[in-house]
Design an enzyme around this catalytic site. Structure first.
Site, PDB file in Angstrom:
ATOM      1  N   LYS A 150      17.383  12.259   6.557  1.00 29.54           N
ATOM      2  CA  LYS A 150      16.370  12.439   5.573  1.00 29.54           C
ATOM      3  C   LYS A 150      15.365  13.834   6.618  1.00 29.54           C
ATOM      4  O   LYS A 150      14.958  14.344   6.833  1.00 29.54           O
ATOM      5  CB  LYS A 150      14.816  10.538   5.605  1.00 29.54           C
ATOM      6  N   SER A 165      24.198   9.198  -5.930  1.00 30.84           N
ATOM      7  CA  SER A 165      24.684  10.126  -5.708  1.00 30.84           C
ATOM      8  C   SER A 165      25.446  10.868  -4.549  1.00 30.84           C
ATOM      9  O   SER A 165      26.854  11.630  -4.964  1.00 30.84           O
ATOM     10  CB  SER A 165      23.197  10.830  -3.670  1.00 30.84           C
TER      11      SER A 165
HETATM   12  P1  NAD Z   1       8.029   9.994  -7.551  1.00 26.30           P
HETATM   13  O1  NAD Z   1       6.811  11.310  -7.218  1.00 26.30           O
HETATM   14  O2  NAD Z   1       8.159  10.587  -8.756  1.00 26.30           O
HETATM   15  O3  NAD Z   1       6.511   8.679  -8.415  1.00 26.30           O
HETATM   16  C1  NAD Z   1       5.905   8.271  -7.200  1.00 26.30           C
HETATM   17  C2  NAD Z   1       4.412   7.264  -8.022  1.00 26.30           C
HETATM   18  O4  NAD Z   1       3.756   6.551  -7.919  1.00 26.30           O
HETATM   19  C3  NAD Z   1       3.957   8.264  -8.823  1.00 26.30           C
HETATM   20  O5  NAD Z   1       3.828   7.787 -10.697  1.00 26.30           O
HETATM   21  C4  NAD Z   1       2.621   8.853  -8.460  1.00 26.30           C
HETATM   22  O6  NAD Z   1       1.537   8.602  -9.415  1.00 26.30           O
HETATM   23  C5  NAD Z   1       2.602   6.829  -8.421  1.00 26.30           C
HETATM   24  N1  NAD Z   1       1.456   6.538  -6.898  1.00 26.30           N
HETATM   25  C6  NAD Z   1       1.177   7.091  -6.592  1.00 26.30           C
HETATM   26  N2  NAD Z   1      -0.388   6.640  -5.254  1.00 26.30           N
HETATM   27  C7  NAD Z   1      -0.314   5.681  -6.470  1.00 26.30           C
HETATM   28  C8  NAD Z   1      -1.663   4.909  -5.541  1.00 26.30           C
HETATM   29  N3  NAD Z   1      -1.910   4.966  -4.896  1.00 26.30           N
HETATM   30  N4  NAD Z   1      -1.150   3.866  -6.943  1.00 26.30           N
HETATM   31  C9  NAD Z   1      -0.559   3.900  -8.101  1.00 26.30           C
HETATM   32  N5  NAD Z   1       0.141   4.791  -7.896  1.00 26.30           N
HETATM   33  C10 NAD Z   1       0.730   6.335  -6.460  1.00 26.30           C
HETATM   34  O7  NAD Z   1       8.558   9.685  -6.492  1.00 26.30           O
HETATM   35  P2  NAD Z   1       9.374   8.409  -6.769  1.00 26.30           P
HETATM   36  O8  NAD Z   1      10.922   8.955  -6.893  1.00 26.30           O
HETATM   37  O9  NAD Z   1      10.235   7.669  -7.986  1.00 26.30           O
HETATM   38  O10 NAD Z   1       9.744   7.366  -5.279  1.00 26.30           O
HETATM   39  C11 NAD Z   1       8.711   6.123  -5.818  1.00 26.30           C
HETATM   40  C12 NAD Z   1       9.431   5.413  -4.120  1.00 26.30           C
HETATM   41  O11 NAD Z   1      10.944   4.812  -4.505  1.00 26.30           O
HETATM   42  C13 NAD Z   1       9.273   6.172  -2.627  1.00 26.30           C
HETATM   43  O12 NAD Z   1       9.038   4.874  -1.742  1.00 26.30           O
HETATM   44  C14 NAD Z   1      10.642   6.849  -2.322  1.00 26.30           C
HETATM   45  O13 NAD Z   1      11.112   7.070  -1.443  1.00 26.30           O
HETATM   46  C15 NAD Z   1      11.714   5.125  -2.947  1.00 26.30           C
HETATM   47  N6  NAD Z   1      12.853   6.252  -3.537  1.00 26.30           N
HETATM   48  C16 NAD Z   1      13.061   6.909  -4.860  1.00 26.30           C
HETATM   49  C17 NAD Z   1      14.638   7.037  -5.140  1.00 26.30           C
HETATM   50  C18 NAD Z   1      14.860   7.958  -6.002  1.00 26.30           C
HETATM   51  O14 NAD Z   1      16.094   8.282  -6.271  1.00 26.30           O
HETATM   52  N7  NAD Z   1      13.524   8.635  -6.280  1.00 26.30           N
HETATM   53  C19 NAD Z   1      15.075   6.646  -4.202  1.00 26.30           C
HETATM   54  C20 NAD Z   1      15.408   4.968  -3.365  1.00 26.30           C
HETATM   55  C21 NAD Z   1      14.248   5.084  -2.869  1.00 26.30           C
END
Ligand code: NAD
Length: 432
Positions: free
Chosen positions: A110, A366
């Site tokens: 990461k 991926s």
């Molecule tokens: P992102 O940045 O696209 O979205 C994050 C979302 O969380 C946004 O809508 C933001 O407004 C919201 N958020 C932030 N703080 C908040 C709060 N206090 N209350 C409510 N909403 C809040 O991120 P993402 O890519 O969707 O990732 C989200 C989670 O999933 C993370 O933990 C990430 O590590 C995990 N994840 C992502 C992927 C991927 O493919 N993108 C894969 C595996 C895991």
């Protein structure tokens, strides 16, 4: 020494505690257990960036290569203001268990940069992204360590990073990074893959509990990449209703939960959401949505809760707010639940789909992207989704069965499946 509340919310200490529990059940040899508790390699870099106003700002970046016994390290890059090396270590550990639980020939890694991407101009973001790759180019590569997008990064950033890497090595190397735009070798289906994987896991959990998906409801934290596609597929694949999504509002500096009688329309909400996952509140209210408090999503009377935003949201303090109706907690985010809250969920009889199983759809596609890059070939979205479904369903049942067999919670079951696979590779290599 880290104590009390701080210790319990440090994601890396949580990741180590989770591993320790599984190591106990597996009766892992001491040396092997110790090896798996820590990253094998870490890079801490300083990235100087010429800002638009002519000044130079130095950013701090990390890349953690947790374990590569099963194959090249794999894991996203976060751009976040509160990034710490321990967050990156925890996420790298979870990537190691994630690639193993879905049985990909990859290890875990990461990366992260301490920055607020919303405060950077496109030019500054590009120079920062290229600087990160210049600092780390010797350490990454299709056969070494393959980054991807995560919170705060996106396909455009992957495109800049790919271009910088290819310029340095002097040849095409699309497999060095995944989550690329499709014209640069990205895969069909990657954008929605994590959300679709979450919904496939929920489908299997509902079947295991004998529930009809079409009559279920869900509430989601977040409306970014993962949450948007989890909501869309919950509605379109399962036929269920999503009653709420939430997001952080940068303008108001607070979170909101958006609800609508009869359920939300995620495709509509997507049209009024920015690239950071923030819904336009005025437009939502105009369309008949109600904006509740940011944490309201957690207390709604639904069958399925989907935290899809960030770490440490279901804690000893908040777990009591979960409604008695909730049957499934689908951890789409990484590390949303603390160990203390986990115990309460167990007592409540909530079926937890643990994070590194639940959100493995992204890394799975991926991996498909890397395979396509290696063959210089493209699969269509139907082919990708069919293969994703096969991998997620198989992983779900491996975990469900392991948990049943050992009479342990699903999270420990997921660790048993993943750690056993990594441990076997480590032993075969003669590392422990
Ligand atoms: P992102 O940045 O696209 O979205 C994050 C979302 O969380 C946004 O809508 C933001 O407004 C919201 N958020 C932030 N703080 C908040 C709060 N206090 N209350 C409510 N909403 C809040 O991120 P993402 O890519 O969707 O990732 C989200 C989670 O999933 C993370 O933990 C990430 O590590 C995990 N994840 C992502 C992927 C991927 O493919 N993108 C894969 C595996 C895991």
């Amino acid at each position: 020494m880290v104590t009390g509340e701080v210790a319990s919310l440090n994601p890396f200490l949580i990741a180590q505690r989770q591993l320790d529990e599984a190591a106990g059940v597996l009766k892992l040899d001491r040396g092997l257990h110790e090896l798996l508790r820590w990253p094998l390699r870490e890079f801490h870099v300083r990235i100087p960036v010429r800002m638009d106003n002519g000044s130079v700002r130095v950013f701090e970046g990390f890349r953690v290569q947790y374990n590569n016994a099963r194959g090249p390290c794999k894991g996203g890059i976060r751009f976040a203001a509160d990034e710490t090396v321990d967050t990156v270590r925890a996420l790298a550990a979870w990537m190691t268990w994630k690639t193993a639980v879905v049985d990909l020939p990859l290890g875990g890694g990461k990366g992260g940069i301490v920055c607020n991407p919303k405060e950077l101009s496109p030019g500054e973001l590009e120079r920062l992204s290229r600087g990160y790759i210049r600092a780390l180019a010797p350490a990454i590569g299709a056969d070494r360590d393959v980054p991807a997008p995560d919170v705060g990064t996106n396909p455009q950033i992957m495109a800049w990073m790919l271009d910088e890497y290819e310029t340095i090595v002097g040849h095409a190397a699309p497999g060095v990074i995944t989550g690329k735009p499709i014209p640069l070798g990205g895969s069909a289906g990657r954008t929605g893959a994590t959300g679709l994987g979450v919904v496939i896991a929920i489908r299997e959990a509902l079947a295991a509990l004998g529930m009809d998906p079409a009559s279920t409801t869900a509430s989601i934290q977040g409306f970014g990449n993962v949450a948007q596609y989890a909501a869309i597929h919950y509605r379109e694949v399962l036929g269920g209703r999503v009653l709420a999504v939430s997001c952080w509002d940068h303008k108001d500096r607070r979170a909101y939960t958006y609800t609508k009688k009869g359920g939300i329309d995620p495709r509509f909400l997507q049209t009024i959401t920015d690239t950071f996952g923030t819904v336009d509140r005025a437009k939502a209210e105009q369309a008949g949505y109600e904006a509740l408090a940011g944490d309201a999503w957690l207390g709604l009377d639904v069958d399925v809760l989907i935290p899809a935003a960030m770490e440490n949201v279901i804690t000893a303090d908040t777990v009591g707010r979960i409604s008695g109706r909730v049957k499934i907690l689908a951890e789409a985010a990484n590390g949303p639940t603390t160990p203390e809250a986990d115990q309460v969920l167990q007592k409540k009889g909530i079926y937890v789909i643990p994070d590194f199983l639940c959100n493995a759809g992204g890394v799975t596609v991926s991996y498909f992207e890397q395979v396509q890059n290696a063959y210089n070939f493209h699969w269509d979205v139907a082919e990708i989704n069919r293969r994703l479904d096969e991998k997620m369903t198989k992983a779900f049942h491996a975990v469900h069965d392991a948990a049943k067999e050992h009479k342990v919670p699903n999270r420990v079951g997921a660790y048993l499946v993943a750690v056993e696979r990594v441990a076997e590779a480590v032993k075969l290599r003669g590392w422990a």
